[in-house]
Design an enzyme around this catalytic site. Structure first.
Site, PDB file in Angstrom:
ATOM      1  N   ASP A  65       3.205   9.666 -15.209  1.00  0.00           N
ATOM      2  CA  ASP A  65       4.105  10.241 -14.215  1.00  0.00           C
ATOM      3  C   ASP A  65       5.419  10.645 -14.876  1.00  0.00           C
ATOM      4  OD1 ASP A  65       5.560  10.989 -12.043  1.00  0.00           O
ATOM      5  OD2 ASP A  65       5.770   8.972 -11.204  1.00  0.00           O
ATOM      6  N   LYS A  67       6.545  13.681 -14.140  1.00  0.00           N
ATOM      7  CA  LYS A  67       6.949  14.768 -13.217  1.00  0.00           C
ATOM      8  C   LYS A  67       7.433  15.984 -14.005  1.00  0.00           C
ATOM      9  CE  LYS A  67       7.719  11.939  -9.174  1.00  0.00           C
ATOM     10  NZ  LYS A  67       7.714  10.594  -9.790  1.00  0.00           N
ATOM     11  N   PRO A 188       1.561  -1.010   4.054  1.00  0.00           N
ATOM     12  CA  PRO A 188       0.343  -0.668   3.312  1.00  0.00           C
ATOM     13  C   PRO A 188      -0.727  -0.099   4.242  1.00  0.00           C
ATOM     14  CG  PRO A 188       1.130  -2.843   2.676  1.00  0.00           C
ATOM     15  CD  PRO A 188       1.978  -2.409   3.834  1.00  0.00           C
TER      16      PRO A 188
HETATM   17  P1  BMP Z   1       7.568   1.330  -5.350  1.00  0.00           P
HETATM   18  O1  BMP Z   1       6.263   1.030  -4.620  1.00  0.00           O
HETATM   19  O2  BMP Z   1       8.029   0.199  -6.207  1.00  0.00           O
HETATM   20  O3  BMP Z   1       8.628   1.853  -4.439  1.00  0.00           O
HETATM   21  O4  BMP Z   1       7.249   2.478  -6.432  1.00  0.00           O
HETATM   22  C1  BMP Z   1       6.865   3.753  -6.049  1.00  0.00           C
HETATM   23  C2  BMP Z   1       6.466   4.566  -7.258  1.00  0.00           C
HETATM   24  O5  BMP Z   1       6.075   5.853  -6.822  1.00  0.00           O
HETATM   25  C3  BMP Z   1       7.554   4.753  -8.301  1.00  0.00           C
HETATM   26  O6  BMP Z   1       6.952   4.745  -9.585  1.00  0.00           O
HETATM   27  C4  BMP Z   1       8.108   6.143  -8.004  1.00  0.00           C
HETATM   28  O7  BMP Z   1       8.519   6.824  -9.165  1.00  0.00           O
HETATM   29  C5  BMP Z   1       6.889   6.855  -7.423  1.00  0.00           C
HETATM   30  N1  BMP Z   1       7.189   7.906  -6.447  1.00  0.00           N
HETATM   31  C6  BMP Z   1       7.855   7.631  -5.269  1.00  0.00           C
HETATM   32  O8  BMP Z   1       8.251   6.496  -4.982  1.00  0.00           O
HETATM   33  N2  BMP Z   1       8.043   8.651  -4.372  1.00  0.00           N
HETATM   34  C7  BMP Z   1       7.656   9.931  -4.618  1.00  0.00           C
HETATM   35  O9  BMP Z   1       7.842  10.775  -3.779  1.00  0.00           O
HETATM   36  C8  BMP Z   1       6.987  10.203  -5.813  1.00  0.00           C
HETATM   37  C9  BMP Z   1       6.759   9.180  -6.722  1.00  0.00           C
HETATM   38  O10 BMP Z   1       6.133   9.426  -7.849  1.00  0.00           O
END
Ligand code: BMP
Length: 227
Positions: A65, A67, A188
């Site tokens: 990732d 991006k 979830p």
């Molecule tokens: P978390 O569940 O700890 O919030 O992590 C979410 C993950 O998904 C992170 O790695 C973040 O970079 C990624 N992410 C996000 O949260 N929202 C987006 O819109 C796109 C993402 O890649």
């Protein structure tokens, strides 16, 4: 039994990142479909990321990732490197456009058997300022690239439904991967119920002192899996 979760491995400060990652992977790899690795990890371990991707050999998805959002030739160089490092999927922005942008990356992804995943809508509020306003165009570019999947925040249930439908109308099985679960506030299984194929979950699992137990708890309480 694997649940459709991709664990985001974003290491907290102060940990031995390689050990932290390998511990999580060894505890969870038989329960989830894969992992997502981004800049917070790669910047700290550099080349040693291969020790981590090697441990994910049995996983269906090993997602880089970064991006990506550059001209096509440069993204293609990065994709070559990521394939070399053991990733089988890469995330790119779609707003770079098709011509000599996503076009070049899509060709490279095909050549390297990398699954190409674009960003269609993000989970943070700022996504509405620019990205979401251009959803139709981003989807068009994504479908044109014949991307394997796309990222849509788990808080965008309507967009998840719409995207799956539009892809189907075009004869494509575009996978939807949805982050935003847990620490960002969405329960979830919300995105899965809306039609997403995978949920990307990071800290809810990785900050738990027992990630494996946390997964069993999620399976029981949200994903309807009896363990
Ligand atoms: P978390 O569940 O700890 O919030 O992590 C979410 C993950 O998904 C992170 O790695 C973040 O970079 C990624 N992410 C996000 O949260 N929202 C987006 O819109 C796109 C993402 O890649």
């Amino acid at each position: 039994m694997r649940i459709p979760i991709v664990i985001a491995l974003d290491p907290p400060l102060g940990v031995d990142v390689v050990k932290w990652s390998l511990d999580i992977v060894s505890e969870t790899s038989d329960l989830v479909v894969g992992y997502k690795i981004g800049l917070p990890l790669v910047l700290r371990v550099g080349d040693r990321v291969v020790e981590i991707t090697r441990a994910m050999k049995e996983s269906e998805l090993v997602v880089a990732d970064l991006k990506l959002a550059d001209i096509g030739d440069i993204m293609a160089l990065v994709a070559d490197q990521l394939a070399e490092m053991g990733f089988n999927a890469i995330i790119s922005h779609a707003f770079i456009g098709w011509s000599k942008g996503l076009e070049t990356l899509a060709n490279k992804a095909f050549e390297k058997s990398l699954k190409l995943i674009t960003v269609l809508s993000m989970s943070h509020p700022g996504s509405s300022e620019v990205i979401d306003k251009n959803y139709e165009k981003l989807l068009e570019i994504t479908l044109r690239a014949r991307a394997w999947g796309c990222v849509i925040g788990a808080n965008k249930e309507e967009l998840i439904r719409k995207t799956k439908g539009k892809a189907r109308e075009n004869g494509l099985d575009l996978k939807v991967l949805s982050p935003g679960i847990g620490f960002q506030g969405i329960p979830p299984a919300t995105a899965i119920r809306a039609g997403a194929d995978y949920e990307i979950i990071g800290r809810l699992i990785t900050c738990s002192s027992k990630p494996r137990d946390k997964l069993f708890e999620l399976m029981r309480n949200y994903y309807g899996v009896k363990s």
